[in-house]
Design an enzyme around this catalytic site. Structure first.
Site, PDB file in Angstrom:
ATOM      1  N   SER A   1       0.846  -1.198   0.000  1.00 45.75           N
ATOM      2  CA  SER A   1       0.000   0.000   0.000  1.00 45.75           C
ATOM      3  C   SER A   1       0.873   1.237   0.000  1.00 45.75           C
ATOM      4  CB  SER A   1      -0.891  -0.002   1.235  1.00 45.75           C
ATOM      5  OG  SER A   1      -0.141   0.405   2.375  1.00 45.75           O
ATOM      6  N   LYS A   2       0.244   2.373  -0.270  1.00 47.97           N
ATOM      7  CA  LYS A   2       1.022   3.605  -0.354  1.00 47.97           C
ATOM      8  C   LYS A   2       1.672   3.964   0.982  1.00 47.97           C
ATOM      9  CE  LYS A   2      -3.246   6.335   0.067  1.00 47.97           C
ATOM     10  NZ  LYS A   2      -4.102   7.316  -0.622  1.00 47.97           N
ATOM     11  N   ARG A   3       1.070   3.495   2.048  1.00 54.81           N
ATOM     12  CA  ARG A   3       1.630   3.791   3.371  1.00 54.81           C
ATOM     13  C   ARG A   3       2.944   3.052   3.615  1.00 54.81           C
ATOM     14  NH1 ARG A   3      -0.586   8.226   4.062  1.00 54.81           N
ATOM     15  NH2 ARG A   3      -2.815   8.180   3.685  1.00 54.81           N
TER      16      ARG A   3
END
Length: 527
Positions: A285-287
């Site tokens: 994920s982008k996190r």
RNA sequence: GGCCCGUUCGUCUAACGGUUAGGACGCAGGAUUUUCAUUCCUGUAACACGGGUUCGAUUCCCGUACGGGCUACCA
């Protein structure tokens, strides 16, 4: 998968090939599409999907199409479309057709095709494969609250507000009143739906398990399901290569092709494994970028807040070729031991059969290795071009000859492009940090007279070239009974401040005679 | 919960019934390099488990476990 299934699959392909031969010529050429949604920065997994589509098209002399799937007006993010196009250009995955690239099958932006979907949605209703539904989102939400596994399907639709359950006059009245209405797919029970996936083989779904998906939303926009079938059909798409998250809804898609009577020209499907987090569970994920200190986007994305902003492979200092090479091997293998591929070589070697089935963990160490390798093997002139903007930003000199020398000296000891001006800053500006521990270890006050004499010697060297300097220093060491270990580290410390770096005499040449002498003298004062 | 997909060294993966289970990254050691890095050599480490099928299973089938995806008027 049983032996029987495998046999059936083979038979199916034989039949499919036979059918294909009977089709008009337009079905013969490969047409694939990359269809991202402009909801923000393009995830690195999306880049890989684009890459596989691109490679498949190149491999088969086909067409690679960019279609923008912006049917969700609530999730639209300004700038995302531009970002996607820029990312494709940076990676070299330039579409043959699509938004911003022209083509005869446009428009390629789904919001510009609204009327088309409405026409087809109503046609499906007329054909008896879809129906109108008037339930509001709130009502459905209430149903889900009340009932654990509420599903809109043949078991429940009779008790809901739709054209299948309501009397004809009520339906007509609803329609005329302009009340919010959606069109849903009418899933008939009792069918086995086979998806012959190029990656996974035969995948079977029972139609009774499927829900009546919304096809056309109340705002008049289609859902992904309708839009992607209509567009793929109209755009002559032959192969749908997309992420594994689409596999479950492919059953609905097959039903749609059937409903429209397009099953004969239905594209073939290939569902790609997902890219997983470096550690722990779940998909990347982008996190994870911030969490593991690495980029997960091709280009940096500037959001409204720092939390919504992300670094990119490009800004981190990856070469696009290295990024592509890395991504290509994440879930696909060439069938040989070759590891380094240009885009053209990848296109040659690519085959769907060699796409893996299981999710691939994002291995940033491997990405680093690819980049380091690519930098090492990139021509100095090319590297100079990459270094120039970085040097400019720091106010350093940027003349071509010099930058090429910097490239030559540093390319075997950097991982990312910015390393040239960061690790190798001392080639651009005076030393600002000395390794004091090392100086203490190597310096001896008794050395001072000799060191001063050596500076004079170096001042004399002409022409100021590495072999000549080295010869002079060697000679000096011999005459003064000094060992290389006594002198060379000090020269290095004086020129670079650190024990790491290119060969001393090469550095001296790049710095120039005047600067070299100056640094040696300054070192004498410093210590 | 339901449906679907998957499972070989730590990671990316090869193998398409018979191999000392191969390569790459990483890691460790060594050689070269009067630094660092590069390069080269060596080493490290895997068939999830249980049943079948078979003369023979990492490979085929079934089950279990574990992981993943989907389950919106999002894509």
């Amino acid at each position: 998968m049983s032996v029987l299934y495998a046999k059936n699959t083979a038979n199916h392909y034989r039949v499919a090939r036979k059918k294909a031969r009977q089709q008009p010529a337009k079905r013969m050429s490969v047409r694939v599409r990359f269809a991202p949604s402009p909801t923000g920065a393009l995830h690195i997994g999306g880049v890989r999907t684009a890459l596989y589509n691109y490679l498949f098209a190149r491999k088969h002399g086909g067409t690679f199409i960019l279609r923008i799937e912006d049917t969700d007006q609530n999730r639209f993010v300004p700038g995302a479309e531009e970002y996607i196009i820029e990312a494709l250009k940076w990676t070299g995955l330039v579409p043959d057709e699509g938004v911003g690239f022209g083509g005869d099958f446009g428009p390629y932006r789904q919001s510009d095709r609204k009327a088309i979907y409405q026409k087809y949605a109503h046609e499906l209703v007329a054909r008896g494969h879809a129906y109108f539904a008037f339930d509001t989102p709130e009502e459905l939400e209430a149903k889900r609250q009340a009932e654990e596994n509420f599903t809109y399907n043949l078991h429940t639709r009779a008790g809901l507000k739709n054209s299948l359950a309501l009397p004809a006059d009520v339906v007509q009245q609803q329609l005329d009143s302009g009340a919010p209405v959606v069109i849903r797919l009418k899933v008939e029970p009792g069918q086995d739906i086979h998806v012959r996936d190029l990656v996974r083989g035969d995948v079977v779904f029972q139609s009774s398990e499927l829900d009546d998906k919304v096809l056309l939303k109340a705002d008049g926009m289609p859902t992904y399901h309708l839009a992607n079938i209509v567009d793929d059909h109209l755009m002559g798409i032959t192969h749908v290569i997309r992420g594994e998250e689409w596999l479950p809804s492919t059953a609905h898609h097959v039903l749609l092709y059937r409903g429209f009577g397009w099953e004969d020209t239905m594209p073939q499907f290939a569902h790609l494994p997902l890219i997983l987090k470096p550690e722990g569970n779940g998909k990347l994920s982008k996190r994870d970028g911030a969490k593991f200190g690495m980029p997960v986007f091709p280009l940096a994305w500037v959001g409204k807040t720092p939390e919504e902003s992300f670094p990119g492979f490009r800004e981190t200092g990856f070469l696009p070729e290295a990024t592509i090479n890395f991504l290509a091997l994440l879930g696909w293998h060439p069938g040989s031991d070759q590891e380094i591929f240009s885009l053209d070589e990848l296109a040659q070697a690519f085959s769907v059969e060699h796409i893996g089935k299981s999710g691939a963990r994002f291995d940033f160490e491997k990405a680093r290795w690819f980049n380091q390798r690519y930098i090492q093997h990139t021509a100095n002139t090319v590297l100079a071009g990459h270094i120039r903007p970085l040097a400019e930003a720091k106010g350093y000199r940027t003349d071509e000859a010099f930058l090429e020398q910097v490239a030559a000296l540093m390319k075997e000891r950097v991982t990312f492009l910015p390393d040239f001006v960061e690790q190798g800053y001392y080639l651009f500006e005076p030393v600002h940090t000395y390794d004091n521990d090392m100086i203490r270890k190597k310096w001896n006050p008794a050395l001072r007279p000799a060191f001063e004499a050596l500076i004079q010697e170096i001042r004399q060297v002409a022409p100021f070239e590495a072999p000549a300097i080295e010869e002079k220093v060697q000679q000096f060491m011999q005459e003064n009974a000094l060992k290389p270990g006594d002198v060379l580290p000090l020269l290095r410390l004086a020129l670079a401040g650190t024990m790491k770096g290119p060969a001393v005499f090469d550095m001296a040449v790049v710095l120039g005679q005047a600067e070299t002498v100056q640094r040696l003298q300054r070192f004498l004062e410093y210590k």
